[in-house]
Design an enzyme around this catalytic site. Structure first.
Site, PDB file in Angstrom:
ATOM      1  N   CYS A   2       0.797  -1.234   0.000  1.00 12.87           N
ATOM      2  CA  CYS A   2       0.000   0.000   0.000  1.00 12.87           C
ATOM      3  C   CYS A   2       0.827   1.280   0.000  1.00 12.87           C
ATOM      4  O   CYS A   2       0.689   2.108  -0.893  1.00 12.87           O
ATOM      5  CB  CYS A   2      -0.921   0.018   1.228  1.00 12.87           C
ATOM      6  N   HIS A  56      -2.668   6.837   3.969  1.00 13.67           N
ATOM      7  CA  HIS A  56      -1.618   5.841   4.283  1.00 13.67           C
ATOM      8  C   HIS A  56      -0.215   6.264   3.853  1.00 13.67           C
ATOM      9  O   HIS A  56       0.602   5.446   3.448  1.00 13.67           O
ATOM     10  CB  HIS A  56      -1.972   4.477   3.675  1.00 13.67           C
TER      11      HIS A  56
END
Length: 564
Positions: free
Chosen positions: A74, A130
């Site tokens: 991610c 993130h």
């Protein structure tokens, strides 16, 4: 003198009007990103277990991105997209940012939203970030986004918007914001629907404005939620897939179905507000699915080996599609290898934005190839999939050649991990073409077709999009040896050419390039967890813990605690 001043003022006003006019002509940019979606979990590759008619329609009416690559996790994947640089050049090459860790994507990188904002765009992030939040300057609205609605960390519960990190022994924390403030309205609403509704609101609110729109819809789906209830979807959606025997796979199908519906809703909103014709819409997954192991969601990367957080094609080759009325070859497959860092220079070219030469991008501009004819020649290019000296792992692609040295998790996830379901088939499969053409996406896009989307064209494209493996000839154990593959003929990485004398020069070139890239790498930004991050010290929420003073007495935090 007064006349000269008036003349200069007139020139300035004309320049401002010219800049505003140029901004108004620039296309809207809409990026819809899935999280941990499997390579084979879009039905345009031939899977029949559950259908994705809206995503498929985007590919059939636009261009199916056959060889789209992304970093295998991610944080590095999102960092590469927004910076246009390899993770080794932004300090994100080793693992991901866990919520309790005090680091972020390097502040030295100029990000895509900053560039588009400077060019006159309204820049919006809906969903996952993130890329760091331990300090306010790491967060989205300090990195170029005018507006953020979503969460800062890795993942959240789909209904309660709270997360608990799996390794650190910290509490559940609430993680959902509108810009910098906690956002607690519409509690209990399924987050895929919540994020989609916010994106629709932004699109509708933008109608009629001259300012172009940059919108990144970064979904939670199909990432798992917390360990106590990892796979979540509305019960009525799960019931649609009652024919799937595996209860976890059934939930995953429902999660993907809601994601597919989101794509249809976005396309419908653009069409209903007369903004579609001047929009570029991209859909893709940030990396391959974690079929098994940590954060396993049952996603399928068939027939590719490996999964999320591995150097193999199942980790780095992702599902994707693009649509724009500016694409001359709409309705075709784009087979040119494309890396997510390419989106920054490619979209800037599409928008007529001149990039500063000091940016030192690793991505390349492929707009001419994307928007040009279907038979445009491929651009020879390099893709650094992984270079992680902590894990002693390198994976580099030069043209058709892929080099792998080392692996992750002691090789546990190096093989083909999933197979296609042959019995539990979606009842809509028998009328697949009709289902695709009746989707919200197809209804929105059909008026712009260069030629009608017929059942025959759908069948041909679907057949051509299927990945076919060759015969296993010489396997490779990356724990003991280097691996070399010709990805153009061996997409499933089954024939190791490292011992072939004929390929010795190729191997030497790849080894040299890995060393050159290693010499250019920044140090990984990873920093150890901080106890001060624990949500029990911050009113049961994930906060910018490096600057926010923790409470003296910890709170009891669960799914129902303080926020908001």
């Amino acid at each position: 003198m007064r006349g000269l001043s008036a003349f200069l003022l007139l020139l300035c006003l004309q320049r401002v009007k010219s800049d505003e006019s140029a901004a108004a002509r620039r296309p809207n940019i809409i990026i819809i990103m899935a999280d941990d979606m499997g390579f084979d979990d879009v039905s345009f590759r031939g899977g029949r277990e559950f259908l994705t008619p809206n995503i498929d329609a985007l590919a059939y009416h636009g261009r199916l991105l056959d060889r789209l690559y992304a970093p295998a996790m991610c944080t590095p994947s999102r960092g590469a997209l927004l910076s246009g640089r390899y993770p080794i050049h932004t300090g994100t090459q080793h693992f991901v940012i866990s919520n309790e860790e005090p680091w972020a994507l390097t502040l030295n990188a100029t990000l895509m939203p900053e560039i588009f904002k400077e060019a006159g765009y309204s820049t919006n992030l809906v969903g996952k970030w993130h890329l760091g939040f331990s300090r306010p300057e790491y967060t989205p609205t300090r990195r170029g986004f005018d507006y953020h609605f979503g969460y800062w960390g890795a993942y959240i519960d789909y209904f309660q918007r709270r997360s608990k990190m799996p390794v650190a022994n910290y509490s559940l924390g609430y993680d959902f914001r509108r810009n910098m403030e906690l956002e607690c309205r519409d509690r209990g609403v399924y987050v895929t629907d919540l994020l989609t509704a916010e994106a629709e609101r932004l699109i509708k609110g933008h109608a009629g404005k001259e300012q172009p729109l940059f919108l990144m819809l970064s979904h939670l789906a199909a990432h798992t939620a917390n360990e106590d209830d990892p796979l979540q979807a509305p019960e009525e959606e799960i019931q649609k897939f009652s024919y799937i025997k595996d209860p976890n796979r059934r939930k995953y199908a429902a999660m993907i179905s809601k994601l597919d519906q989101s794509v249809g809703r976005i396309m419908s909103s653009l069409a209903a507000t007369d903004q579609l014709e001047n929009s570029i819409v991209i859909f893709y997954s940030d990396n391959g699915a974690p079929s098994v192991g940590m954060f396993a969601n049952t996603g399928s990367n068939f027939p590719l080996r490996g999964q999320k957080n591995t150097p193999w094609e199942g980790g780095v080759r992702v599902a994707g599609a693009i649509w724009s009325s500016k694409l001359q070859a709409r309705g075709s497959i784009f087979s040119q290898p494309l890396y997510v860092a390419d989106w920054l220079p490619t979209l800037c070219r599409a928008a007529g934005i001149k990039l500063d030469s000091t940016l030192k991008l690793d991505g390349i501009d492929l707009w001419a190839e994307l928007s040009g004819s279907a038979d445009a020649p491929h651009v020879p290019r390099e893709i650094l999939h992984i270079l992680d000296d902590v894990w002693r792992l390198a994976a580099l692609q030069l043209g058709q050649w892929k080099y792998v040295n080392g692996t992750t998790a002691a090789g546990r996830y190096d093989s083909l991990l999933t197979y296609r379901e042959l019995d539990d088939l979606d009842p809509r499969e028998s009328r697949y073409a009709v289902t695709v053409r009746n989707s919200a996406t197809s209804r929105a896009l059909s008026r712009y077709d260069l030629r009608r989307l017929t059942q025959q064209r759908i069948s041909i494209t679907r057949r051509l999009a299927a990945v076919r493996c060759g015969d296993l000839q010489r396997s490779c154990n990356p724990l003991l040896e280097e691996c070399l593959y010709d990805i153009s003929t061996d997409p499933c990485e089954q024939n190791n050419l490292v011992y072939s004398e004929k390929h010795s020069d190729v191997l030497a070139a790849l080894r040299r390039r890995v060393q050159e890239l290693r010499a250019s790498a920044s140090r990984p930004g990873n920093r150890a967890s901080m106890p001060e991050a624990d949500p029990t010290l911050h009113t049961c929420a994930w906060e910018s813990f490096e600057v926010l003073k923790p409470k003296i007495v910890p709170l009891e935090c669960d799914y129902e605690g303080i926020p908001c």
